[in-house]
Design an enzyme around this catalytic site. Structure first.
Site: not given
Ligand code: GLN
Length: 472
Positions: A65, A141, A165
């Protein structure tokens, strides 16, 4: 089957017995990327025709990532503000991978800017598309990592999970995703979003690969003071064990309005399957579940606003032109951060500001403890907890972008795990009628990843959902 379609453990066997050479694996990966990447867009900074030039020595390439530092290789968190940033060092997970004979794939996976999001739409490189339906999001994400694994553009991948994410995109793309216990995997070199929640973890084609990759990246690291010095078991020992008598708690708060009936049905079937393999399940309660989303969005934005203060045009990436220093700071941040990053900086700064700190941040921390206590209470009597990973299958690109609250609610089943610091895995467990994958989430006690692998592997071996591939 092409080589790029195989799992990492299958390829490792072939490499060891000299049936294939790593160059052949790379060739098949690059051919696949050239063919499908224009549709899927799993990788940041990908340019067609550019792949063959990237030489790579080593065994199996791991896709990483874009928020995990790789020495000499652009690491931009898919944000304009970090454009051109090449870290002078490797994250600990990357040095561990290199030491164990793995290679880092030169293309980095697309993501929501700074990991803010649930759909990979908030990327400066544009959205990634779900390999099962190109009109849908891959989740976020770590949507780039999950889509790359699902479309066989990667053998295996790393993501990061602050509120879901890794697990939510794994669920949307029909692959396996593990969020390890907080402290299990070093965060050194992971560009911080919310430091008390972030963990790096594997996204893979099957449970065995997740166990192998998790073991490689885990362990104490003096460079991360929150990493924990605990025995690190060989997770592959948990594979192939029976699950007779394993006690599963099913939290009633997760089976409520808002849960898609198709998802509910598939999860109920999965629980029956586990029971047929000898596990026993019972309803339990996690009474503070309803506070998880508001608590998370205070804690996570507060920490993010503080972590993002370092991006000012002086030290990294993008710098706006300006005559004065203060104007340069302001213009850099105004031009460099995307809309969601700005929203979070404003929310977090507000929650931490004098006069509101006690009412929001401190209070959120107290409720966070109550949420953790709920889990401790259930884990006194149960080995694991099972829920859906997400209340719905993948949604359409653009469907939730206008309404951040709707987007935030898509994390409702994953964020408690981060608040409590416990490990959880998402594995494929079926499909919706429209052919989108559905994920089963299993949670366990801190540092009991072995229990997750044991249960997940038993389920996987008796169902084979992970063998179904998207047609691209
Ligand atoms: N979707 C969650 C957020 O927007 C989690 C994101 C993540 O785990 N990095 O914060």
């Amino acid at each position: 089957m092409e080589l790029n379609q195989l799992t990492a453990h299958e390829l490792l066997d072939k490499l060891r017995s000299k049936q294939v050479a790593s160059g052949q694996i790379l060739d098949s990966l690059y051919a696949r990327i050239e063919a499908v990447e224009p549709k899927v867009k799993a990788y940041a900074r990908f340019k067609p025709g550019n792949t063959q030039a990237n030489g790579l020595a080593g065994l199996l390439p791991v896709t990483v990532k874009d928020n995990i530092c790789t020495e000499g290789l652009n690491t931009e968190c898919c944000s304009k503000i970090l454009c051109g940033f090449r870290p002078p060092y490797d994250a600990t997970v990357i040095s561990k991978l290199k030491k164990s004979g793995n290679a880092i794939f030169p293309l980095k996976a697309n993501m929501d800017e700074f990991a803010f999001g649930s759909s990979t739409e908030n990327s400066s490189f544009g959205p990634t598309h779900n390999p099962w339906n190109l009109e849908c999001v891959p989740g976020g994400s770590s949507g780039g990592s999950a889509a790359a694994v699902a479309s066989d553009e990667a053998i295996w991948a790393l993501g990061s999970d602050t509120g879901g994410s890794i697990r939510q995109p794994a669920s949307f793309c029909g692959v396996v995703g593990l969020k390890p216990t907080y402290g299990r995997v070093s965060r050194f070199g992971l560009i911080a979003f919310a430091s008390s929640l972030d963990q790096i973890g594997p996204i893979t084609k099957d449970v065995e690969d997740a166990a192998i990759l998790a073991r490689i990246i885990s362990g104490y690291d003096p460079n991360d003071s929150t990493s924990v010095n605990q025995d690190l078991p060989d997770y592959t020992d948990s594979l192939g064990k029976d699950i007779k008598g394993v006690k599963i708690g099913i939290p009633k708060e997760y089976f409520i309005e808002g849960l898609d009936p198709e998802v509910k049905l598939v999860i109920e079937e999965a629980i029956k399957k586990l029971e047929s393999l000898g596990a026993v399940s019972k309803q339990v309660s996690l009474p503070h579940t309803q506070y998880a989303v508001p608590v998370y969005y205070i804690v996570a934005t507060a920490e993010a606003s503080s972590n993002l203060a370092r991006f000012d045009g002086v030290q990294y990436g993008y710098r706006a032109k300006s005559d004065s220093l203060i104007q340069m700071y302001k213009k850099t941040r105004a031009e460099g951060f995307g809309e969601e990053a700005k929203r979070r900086i404003i929310l977090g700064t507000f929650a931490l500001s004098h006069g509101y700190y006690d009412a929001y941040y401190l209070r959120a921390l107290k409720v966070r403890t109550l949420i953790k206590n709920d889990f401790d209470a259930v884990f006194k009597d149960f080995d694991c907890i099972i829920t859906p990973t997400s209340p719905t299958p993948a949604f359409k690109i653009g469907e939730k972008t206008a309404d951040p609250l709707q987007m935030y609610l898509s994390d409702i089943y994953t964020i408690s795990v981060n608040l409590a610091g416990i490990p959880a895995i998402s594995i494929p467990c079926g499909f919706s009628k429209s052919g989108l994958p559905i994920g089963l989430q299993i949670m366990a006690k801190p540092f009991n990843e072995g229990m997750l692998f044991r249960l997940a592997h038993a389920f996987e071996q008796s169902t084979q959902w992970h063998k179904v591939k998207p047609r691209l």
